[in-house]
Design a protein around this motif. Structure first.
Motif, short mmCIF file in Angstrom:
data_model
loop_
_atom_site.label_atom_id
_atom_site.label_comp_id
_atom_site.label_asym_id
_atom_site.label_seq_id
_atom_site.Cartn_x
_atom_site.Cartn_y
_atom_site.Cartn_z
N SER A 194 0.68 -1.34 0.29
CA SER A 194 0.57 0.10 -0.08
C SER A 194 1.02 1.40 0.15
CB SER A 194 -1.27 0.09 1.19
OG SER A 194 -0.41 0.50 2.35
N GLY A 195 0.30 2.43 0.21
CA GLY A 195 1.15 3.48 0.19
C GLY A 195 0.73 4.36 0.95
N GLU A 196 1.15 3.64 2.33
CA GLU A 196 1.04 4.17 3.71
C GLU A 196 1.78 3.47 4.28
OE1 GLU A 196 -2.95 5.10 6.24
OE2 GLU A 196 -3.55 3.74 4.78
N ASP A 197 3.00 4.04 5.33
CA ASP A 197 2.95 3.11 6.11
C ASP A 197 2.34 1.74 7.67
OD1 ASP A 197 5.38 3.78 5.24
OD2 ASP A 197 6.18 5.40 7.57
N ASN A 245 13.41 -2.99 4.40
CA ASN A 245 14.12 -2.60 2.90
C ASN A 245 15.55 -3.49 2.53
OD1 ASN A 245 11.82 -1.92 1.96
ND2 ASN A 245 12.07 0.41 2.48
N GLY A 246 15.71 -4.70 3.05
CA GLY A 246 17.60 -4.59 3.00
C GLY A 246 18.36 -4.51 3.31
N PRO A 250 7.73 0.06 6.69
CA PRO A 250 7.78 0.98 4.92
C PRO A 250 6.11 1.14 4.05
CG PRO A 250 9.98 0.58 5.48
CD PRO A 250 8.76 -1.26 5.89
N HIS A 251 5.69 1.94 3.79
CA HIS A 251 4.75 1.66 2.97
C HIS A 251 5.91 1.51 1.08
CE1 HIS A 251 6.15 6.33 2.22
NE2 HIS A 251 6.36 5.69 1.48
N ALA A 252 4.96 0.90 -0.20
CA ALA A 252 4.93 0.95 -1.32
C ALA A 252 5.88 1.97 -1.67
CB ALA A 252 4.79 0.35 -2.16
N GLY A 273 5.87 1.12 -7.05
CA GLY A 273 5.28 -0.25 -7.18
C GLY A 273 6.66 -1.21 -6.14
N THR A 274 7.21 -0.52 -5.44
CA THR A 274 8.57 -1.76 -5.24
C THR A 274 7.44 -1.60 -3.78
OG1 THR A 274 10.26 -1.29 -6.41
CG2 THR A 274 10.21 -2.16 -4.23
N PRO A 275 7.49 -3.38 -2.92
CA PRO A 275 6.55 -3.14 -1.62
C PRO A 275 7.99 -2.28 -1.30
CG PRO A 275 6.44 -5.08 -2.89
CD PRO A 275 6.67 -4.06 -3.42
N GLY A 276 7.36 -2.33 0.48
CA GLY A 276 7.87 -1.80 2.02
C GLY A 276 8.29 -3.33 1.76
N ARG A 277 9.82 -4.00 3.27
CA ARG A 277 10.06 -5.20 3.71
C ARG A 277 10.57 -5.47 4.18
NH1 ARG A 277 14.41 -8.35 1.04
NH2 ARG A 277 13.37 -10.66 1.17
N VAL A 278 10.25 -6.24 5.34
CA VAL A 278 10.68 -6.55 6.69
C VAL A 278 11.06 -7.54 7.00
CG1 VAL A 278 10.53 -5.92 9.44
CG2 VAL A 278 9.62 -4.12 8.44
#
Length: 185
Positions: A105-108, A124-125, A140-142, A145-150
């Motif tokens: 999504s576009g929000e955290d 995010n890596g 984190p938000h995308a 087009g790249t999703p945030g990632r934990v």
């Protein structure tokens, strides 16, 4: 005398923005006290162990998403249902799992785990700077087009049963961004 403030914060283009705001003024009076000695190590006795080298029983993925046109929020494409665990395969008590949590999504979304502290290994890596346990982490938000990632490591050592997790923004949780995992003995 100083002010306790909340800093300006935006949780993404689809989310909310909050201003820099003074919360309270502090005035400290009385005699000063000198600082004690600096510790040789910041490791706390009794701290939970570092899980970065622990053997892993399972890898799991969680995707946080939402429908921007309506207040509908999802974990792995589904809204919360007490009758349906998020994962078909239960966790096993006494094991450690690695979970990758993505946010399309576009929000955290602050991911919160009930009754268990997990160890964040990367956002995010970027590897986490030090090992510690926490029960909430901002996913984190995308961006473009790249999703945030934990990536977290979960140790199931306390008790069997249902372990709940959700977005810690109450409106998101209330509209479906919540799940649970069954932990078996």
């Amino acid at each position: 005398t100083t002010s306790l403030r909340t800093l300006a914060y935006s949780n993404g283009p689809q989310g909310d923005s909050y201003p820099d705001t003074a919360l309270m003024d502090l005035k400290i009076t009385g005699d000063g006290v000198s600082a004690g000695p600096t510790p040789a190590s910041f490791a706390l006795s009794g701290a939970l162990p570092d899980l970065s080298g622990a053997p892993l029983a399972q890898h799991r993925s969680i995707e946080l998403s939402e429908d921007p046109s309506a207040p509908n929020f999802f974990v792995n494409g589904r809204q919360f249902s007490m009758g349906a665990p998020t994962f078909d395969t239960p966790a096993k008590l006494g094991t450690v799992e690695e979970w990758t949590i993505t946010n399309t999504s576009g929000e955290d979304h602050p991911f919160h785990m009930h009754s268990n502290a997990f160890q964040v290994t990367a956002v995010n890596g970027i590897p986490a700077p030090y090992p510690h346990r926490q029960d909430t982490v901002i996913v984190p938000h995308a961006v473009n087009g790249t999703p945030g990632r934990v990536v977290i490591r979960q140790q199931f050592s306390d008790y069997p049963g249902l372990w709940m997790f959700h977005c810690h923004i109450a409106a998101h949780e209330d509209h479906g961004m919540m799940g649970y995992i069954q932990v078996n003995p």
